[in-house]
Design a protein around this motif. Structure first.
Motif, PDB file in Angstrom:
ATOM      1  N   ILE A 115       0.852  -1.192   0.000  1.00 28.87           N
ATOM      2  CA  ILE A 115       0.000   0.000   0.000  1.00 28.87           C
ATOM      3  C   ILE A 115       0.883   1.236   0.000  1.00 28.87           C
ATOM      4  CG2 ILE A 115      -1.451   1.388   1.553  1.00 28.87           C
ATOM      5  CD1 ILE A 115      -2.985  -1.188   2.178  1.00 28.87           C
ATOM      6  N   ALA A 116       0.493   2.224  -0.800  1.00 27.67           N
ATOM      7  CA  ALA A 116       1.176   3.522  -0.826  1.00 27.67           C
ATOM      8  C   ALA A 116       0.104   4.601  -0.799  1.00 27.67           C
ATOM      9  CB  ALA A 116       2.046   3.657  -2.076  1.00 27.67           C
ATOM     10  N   THR A 117      -0.045   5.263   0.345  1.00 31.34           N
ATOM     11  CA  THR A 117      -1.150   6.202   0.524  1.00 31.34           C
ATOM     12  C   THR A 117      -0.722   7.382   1.380  1.00 31.34           C
ATOM     13  OG1 THR A 117      -3.414   6.422   1.355  1.00 31.34           O
ATOM     14  CG2 THR A 117      -1.978   4.914   2.543  1.00 31.34           C
ATOM     15  N   GLU A 141       2.411  -6.760   2.472  1.00 32.98           N
ATOM     16  CA  GLU A 141       3.774  -6.922   2.990  1.00 32.98           C
ATOM     17  C   GLU A 141       4.378  -5.599   3.446  1.00 32.98           C
ATOM     18  OE1 GLU A 141       8.051  -8.475   1.227  1.00 32.98           O
ATOM     19  OE2 GLU A 141       6.177  -9.250   0.379  1.00 32.98           O
ATOM     20  N   VAL A 142       4.086  -4.537   2.720  1.00 30.19           N
ATOM     21  CA  VAL A 142       4.597  -3.206   3.053  1.00 30.19           C
ATOM     22  C   VAL A 142       3.427  -2.233   3.027  1.00 30.19           C
ATOM     23  CG1 VAL A 142       6.141  -1.324   2.398  1.00 30.19           C
ATOM     24  CG2 VAL A 142       6.860  -3.698   2.049  1.00 30.19           C
ATOM     25  N   ILE A 143       3.344  -1.389   4.040  1.00 30.43           N
ATOM     26  CA  ILE A 143       2.333  -0.331   4.059  1.00 30.43           C
ATOM     27  C   ILE A 143       3.033   1.004   4.254  1.00 30.43           C
ATOM     28  CG2 ILE A 143       0.340   0.631   5.253  1.00 30.43           C
ATOM     29  CD1 ILE A 143      -0.545  -2.173   5.899  1.00 30.43           C
ATOM     30  N   GLY A 144       2.997   1.808   3.217  1.00 31.85           N
ATOM     31  CA  GLY A 144       3.485   3.186   3.306  1.00 31.85           C
ATOM     32  C   GLY A 144       2.285   4.092   3.493  1.00 31.85           C
ATOM     33  N   ALA A 145       2.171   4.711   4.653  1.00 31.66           N
ATOM     34  CA  ALA A 145       0.968   5.496   4.966  1.00 31.66           C
ATOM     35  C   ALA A 145       1.326   6.720   5.785  1.00 31.66           C
ATOM     36  CB  ALA A 145      -0.035   4.631   5.732  1.00 31.66           C
ATOM     37  N   GLY A 146       0.457   7.726   5.708  1.00 25.91           N
ATOM     38  CA  GLY A 146       0.578   8.884   6.580  1.00 25.91           C
ATOM     39  C   GLY A 146       1.846   9.683   6.365  1.00 25.91           C
ATOM     40  N   ASP A 147       2.566   9.885   7.455  1.00 29.41           N
ATOM     41  CA  ASP A 147       3.721  10.782   7.449  1.00 29.41           C
ATOM     42  C   ASP A 147       5.062  10.057   7.399  1.00 29.41           C
ATOM     43  OD1 ASP A 147       2.022  13.023   7.649  1.00 29.41           O
ATOM     44  OD2 ASP A 147       1.877  12.770   9.819  1.00 29.41           O
ATOM     45  N   VAL A 148       5.096   8.849   6.821  1.00 28.66           N
ATOM     46  CA  VAL A 148       6.368   8.116   6.774  1.00 28.66           C
ATOM     47  C   VAL A 148       7.363   8.774   5.825  1.00 28.66           C
ATOM     48  CG1 VAL A 148       5.371   5.910   7.459  1.00 28.66           C
ATOM     49  CG2 VAL A 148       5.534   6.479   5.027  1.00 28.66           C
ATOM     50  N   PRO A 154       1.617  14.735  -5.075  1.00 29.21           N
ATOM     51  CA  PRO A 154       2.133  14.016  -6.237  1.00 29.21           C
ATOM     52  C   PRO A 154       3.630  13.717  -6.224  1.00 29.21           C
ATOM     53  CG  PRO A 154       1.879  16.312  -6.790  1.00 29.21           C
ATOM     54  CD  PRO A 154       1.325  16.150  -5.387  1.00 29.21           C
ATOM     55  N   ALA A 155       4.339  14.035  -5.150  1.00 25.07           N
ATOM     56  CA  ALA A 155       5.736  13.612  -5.057  1.00 25.07           C
ATOM     57  C   ALA A 155       5.791  12.082  -5.078  1.00 25.07           C
ATOM     58  CB  ALA A 155       6.364  14.142  -3.773  1.00 25.07           C
ATOM     59  N   PRO A 156       6.830  11.493  -5.656  1.00 23.89           N
ATOM     60  CA  PRO A 156       6.909  10.036  -5.758  1.00 23.89           C
ATOM     61  C   PRO A 156       7.414   9.356  -4.493  1.00 23.89           C
ATOM     62  CG  PRO A 156       8.822  11.013  -6.807  1.00 23.89           C
ATOM     63  CD  PRO A 156       7.935  12.163  -6.373  1.00 23.89           C
ATOM     64  N   ASP A 157       7.675  10.118  -3.440  1.00 21.17           N
ATOM     65  CA  ASP A 157       8.384   9.596  -2.274  1.00 21.17           C
ATOM     66  C   ASP A 157       7.737   8.370  -1.643  1.00 21.17           C
ATOM     67  OD1 ASP A 157       9.047  12.295  -2.887  1.00 21.17           O
ATOM     68  OD2 ASP A 157      10.040  12.506  -0.948  1.00 21.17           O
ATOM     69  N   ILE A 158       6.393   8.351  -1.530  1.00 19.49           N
ATOM     70  CA  ILE A 158       5.737   7.234  -0.863  1.00 19.49           C
ATOM     71  C   ILE A 158       5.906   5.949  -1.673  1.00 19.49           C
ATOM     72  CG2 ILE A 158       3.449   7.639  -1.861  1.00 19.49           C
ATOM     73  CD1 ILE A 158       4.234   6.518   1.755  1.00 19.49           C
ATOM     74  N   ARG A 165      11.412  -0.947   0.367  1.00 16.02           N
ATOM     75  CA  ARG A 165      11.138  -1.990   1.366  1.00 16.02           C
ATOM     76  C   ARG A 165      10.730  -3.307   0.723  1.00 16.02           C
ATOM     77  NH1 ARG A 165      11.684   2.515   3.019  1.00 16.02           N
ATOM     78  NH2 ARG A 165      12.328   3.012   5.167  1.00 16.02           N
ATOM     79  N   LEU A 166      10.178  -3.267  -0.460  1.00 21.22           N
ATOM     80  CA  LEU A 166       9.936  -4.498  -1.208  1.00 21.22           C
ATOM     81  C   LEU A 166      11.225  -5.033  -1.828  1.00 21.22           C
ATOM     82  CD1 LEU A 166       6.654  -3.560  -3.132  1.00 21.22           C
ATOM     83  CD2 LEU A 166       6.849  -5.279  -1.322  1.00 21.22           C
TER      84      LEU A 166
END
Length: 248
Positions: A115-117, A141-148, A154-158, A165-166
């Motif tokens: 997840i990337a949100t 397996e990986v959850i990118g959420a919130g303020d990580v 639209p930045a690609p960072d998440i 991590r994958l």
């Protein structure tokens, strides 16, 4: 060529949750006696700003009335809104057509899920728990959420965070999004991107998407093809994704 991983956005992509977010914001404003109510048109414009805290701050910056009572309470208001949203989701949440089917198909085939949100982790957990069951979070397996990451879509960072991590290259993965900001973020990270436009993103600019569809499709209700790959298919399946990626 099957993807090694599928990376999903959450709000508007996994589920049409934006109306519940809008309701939760408005209920918190009312409870705090703040003089604001976001109607659907207001909220569509505010969705151009990724992240709930950022959305409140953007809104307050333009307010002639009441902002002084709230500008120092953005984190507090957002936490209250998150709690209210979780309660609304717990009362019932439906995934968009084809989402659960494709997730189950991916797990059976050994395709990894992530997840990337920009939404917060409690919101993700509330939605998955209400729609797929208490253990559903473990499907991803990986959850990118919130303020990580500091810079939100639209930045690609998440997406870069999730790919790191994958430990997979972007070329081995596919992203699922519903908005202009989401497509820009995913494409900025080098990901092929499937768009299932939602109630708040119909008519958005999805330039660069591999396919733009109404949803992922169910056997009794195929998706509507809007642009790009997928015109000859009725459902988004792993086999279909493989063909689309090979042809891209």
């Amino acid at each position: 060529m099957l993807p090694s991983a599928m990376i999903f956005d959450v709000d508007g992509t996994l589920s049409e949750t934006e109306e519940l977010h809008r309701q939760a914001f408005n209920e918190i404003f009312a409870a705090e006696k703040l003089p604001w109510h976001w109607d659907a048109a207001d909220y569509r414009r505010l969705l151009d700003v990724a992240g709930g805290k950022e959305r409140i701050a953007h809104f307050l910056a333009a307010q002639p009335e009441g902002a002084d009572r709230a500008v120092g309470r953005i984190a507090e208001l957002h936490a209250a809104k998150t709690a209210r949203y979780s309660a609304l989701i717990a009362a019932g949440a439906a995934l968009r057509p084809g989402v659960e089917r494709l997730i189950r198909e991916a797990k059976a085939a050994g395709v990894r899920l992530a997840i990337a949100t920009t939404t917060s982790l409690p919101n993700v957990e509330a939605l998955l728990g209400a729609s797929l069951g208490r253990e559903a979070i473990a499907l991803f397996e990986v959850i990118g959420a919130g303020d990580v990451v500091p810079a939100k879509k639209p930045a690609p960072d998440i997406y870069q965070y999730v790919l790191e991590r994958l430990a997979l290259p972007a070329s081995a993965c596919v992203a699922f999004e519903d908005s202009t900001n989401g497509v820009r973020a995913a494409r900025g990270a080098g990901l092929a991107t499937i768009v299932t436009q939602g109630m708040y993103t119909e008519g958005d600019d999805f330039a660069g998407a591999l396919a733009v569809l109404s949803d992922l499709g169910e056997p009794d209700a195929p998706y509507r093809h809007l642009a790009g790959a997928g015109a000859g298919d009725r459902l988004v399946t792993l086999d279909a994704l493989g063909r689309w990626l090979e042809a891209a």
